[in-house]
Design an enzyme around this catalytic site. Structure first.
Site, PDB file in Angstrom:
ATOM      1  N   GLN A 128     -34.726  21.531  21.032  1.00  0.00           N
ATOM      2  CA  GLN A 128     -35.804  20.572  21.306  1.00  0.00           C
ATOM      3  C   GLN A 128     -35.962  19.632  20.119  1.00  0.00           C
ATOM      4  O   GLN A 128     -36.445  20.031  19.062  1.00  0.00           O
ATOM      5  CB  GLN A 128     -37.108  21.343  21.564  1.00  0.00           C
ATOM      6  N   SER A 177     -35.509  24.794  16.362  1.00  0.00           N
ATOM      7  CA  SER A 177     -34.920  26.118  16.570  1.00  0.00           C
ATOM      8  C   SER A 177     -33.596  25.996  17.317  1.00  0.00           C
ATOM      9  O   SER A 177     -33.477  25.232  18.273  1.00  0.00           O
ATOM     10  CB  SER A 177     -35.874  27.009  17.359  1.00  0.00           C
ATOM     11  N   SER A 184     -40.366  17.260  17.128  1.00  0.00           N
ATOM     12  CA  SER A 184     -41.109  17.087  15.882  1.00  0.00           C
ATOM     13  C   SER A 184     -40.306  16.334  14.827  1.00  0.00           C
ATOM     14  O   SER A 184     -39.078  16.425  14.770  1.00  0.00           O
ATOM     15  CB  SER A 184     -41.527  18.447  15.318  1.00  0.00           C
ATOM     16  N   GLU A 221     -54.674  24.881  15.608  1.00  0.00           N
ATOM     17  CA  GLU A 221     -55.757  23.901  15.473  1.00  0.00           C
ATOM     18  C   GLU A 221     -55.669  22.838  16.566  1.00  0.00           C
ATOM     19  O   GLU A 221     -56.676  22.472  17.197  1.00  0.00           O
ATOM     20  CB  GLU A 221     -55.699  23.242  14.087  1.00  0.00           C
ATOM     21  N   GLU A 272     -43.632  24.885  27.513  1.00  0.00           N
ATOM     22  CA  GLU A 272     -43.338  25.582  26.263  1.00  0.00           C
ATOM     23  C   GLU A 272     -44.450  26.553  25.890  1.00  0.00           C
ATOM     24  O   GLU A 272     -44.202  27.689  25.490  1.00  0.00           O
ATOM     25  CB  GLU A 272     -43.140  24.565  25.137  1.00  0.00           C
TER      26      GLU A 272
END
Length: 396
Positions: free
Chosen positions: A116, A151, A119, A366, A234
């Site tokens: 993926q 990952s 990010s 968060e 996910e």
């Protein structure tokens, strides 16, 4: 005969026909999974021709249990979870008929493992701020940028990728979603060593990577909408639960039974609290997975992932306390490059350290609390000053 009984009878015949047509003693894992896909028994809720039969998702376990009982080959544990749990439902929802026919079968059989590429160093919790650029050049897109915390990038053949295709509109509207070939010469994968000593994730540099427009999922500029479906899948996949008394709570319960000398009433009460919470999470996850399989993953999946992270960290800490000095021993500091993520693998020390990442990966705890507050509970949204201005004008 009810509709469900008729479906069960038909599935029983389809499973029998598959097992009759394939010699389990001599077939390879990949060949059997391919035959299972062709029979529509991979994801029974997917459309016909895409590994499914268009049935309600609740019948998947009916098929899985009968194939397991027959000793049929299954997927390797921990392998291609991103492909099956995130990429596949996204391709099924947004892919063209040609894309579904071309991409889903090798994904299911394991020929194509996925990672993926979402990010970035400056866009993790705020995924819509990604800066990797994709510029159209005829029938291809040229991508440049950097991704991080990826990952299995070192083992993957394909990646799901979000890149910016328009910097002149607000950040959520200028993104496009692609399937990227990790064998492209412009893809460079570098390991990132983590607290466990392993390097299961990576940073990925993209330099003039060329992606055919035929590998774009959804419309140009629709990437945020497509990525939202992936992210909802996910979070349910990560926090989606395990069979009763397996996973982290299974390890803790096993340690409790094997070490009577370490028991005391306070720890007994603590274990019982963890066990009950794990069971509640398991049952909630079963219901959530049915919605997910029916193509209806919602923001509630954030609660499952949030619960998973909290429980994993609490239970691994309990196990370490129960084991005493034995829990402080660590089996292997070698900088391994594992082929799959091991949430509960190896020893108690590994589990304790690995669980620290559970509240970061797949969306930080968060951020997930914000998602739950705004999209589930309907509380006032957090103030966002950059929501309506062009991405190029956002201070960085």
């Amino acid at each position: 005969m009810t509709d469900d009984e008729a479906i069960a009878t038909d599935l029983t015949l389809r499973v029998k026909r598959l097992l009759d047509d394939v010699d389990l003693a001599g077939v390879s894992r990949e060949d059997f999974l391919g035959a299972r896909f062709d029979a529509g028994l991979a994801w029974v809720h997917f459309p016909p021709g895409s590994g499914g039969l268009g049935l309600p998702a609740r019948f998947q376990e009916f098929v899985d249990s009968r194939l397991r009982a027959a000793g049929a080959p299954e997927h390797l544990p921990g392998r291609n979870g991103i492909g099956r749990g995130m990429a596949a439902p996204t391709i099924a929802a947004f892919g063209t008929e040609e894309q579904k026919a071309r991409l889903l079968r090798p994904l299911w059989t394991g020929e194509h493992e996925y990672c993926q590429l979402f990010s970035e160093p400056g866009a993790g919790s705020d995924l819509a701020a990604v800066g990797a650029r994709a510029v159209r050049d005829g029938d291809t897109w040229v991508v440049n940028g950097q991704k991080v915390w990826t990952s299995s990038a070192h083992t993957a053949q394909r990646a799901i990728l979000v890149a910016r295709t328009d910097a002149d509109v607000p950040k959520h509207r200028g993104l496009t979603y692609f399937v990227c070939d990790m064998a492209d010469p412009g893809v460079e994968v570098r390991p990132l060593r983590q607290i466990t000593g392993e390097a299961e994730f990576n940073e990925v540099f993209l330099t003039d990577v060329r992606i055919p427009d035929a590998d774009r999922l959804g419309e140009v500029g629709e990437g945020w909408r497509v990525a939202t479906l992936t992210l909802n899948n996910e979070r349910v996949a990560i926090g989606g639960g395990v069979p009763r008394e397996q996973g982290m709570i299974g390890k803790a319960a096993q340690a409790w039974r094997e070490r009577p000398e370490s028991r005391n009433p306070a720890m007994h009460d603590e274990l019982m609290r963890h066990w009950v919470e794990a069971e509640v999470a398991r049952l909630s996850a079963a219901r959530m997975r049915q919605r997910l399989a029916a193509g209806q993953p919602g923001p509630e999946g954030s609660a499952m992932k949030l619960t998973f992270a909290r429980l994993a960290q609490a239970i691994s800490g309990f196990e370490l306390e129960l084991l005493g000095e034995d829990g402080l021993r660590y089996d292997d500091w070698t900088a391994r490059r594992p082929e799959s993520v091991e949430y509960t693998g190896r020893g108690a020390g590994y589990r304790y350290l690995r669980a620290k990442g559970n509240s970061i990966e797949g969306g930080t705890s968060e951020i997930l609390r914000n998602v739950i507050a705004e999209r589930v509970l309907g509380l006032p949204a957090e103030h966002r000053t950059d929501k309506d201005i062009p991405w190029k004008d956002v201070p960085r």
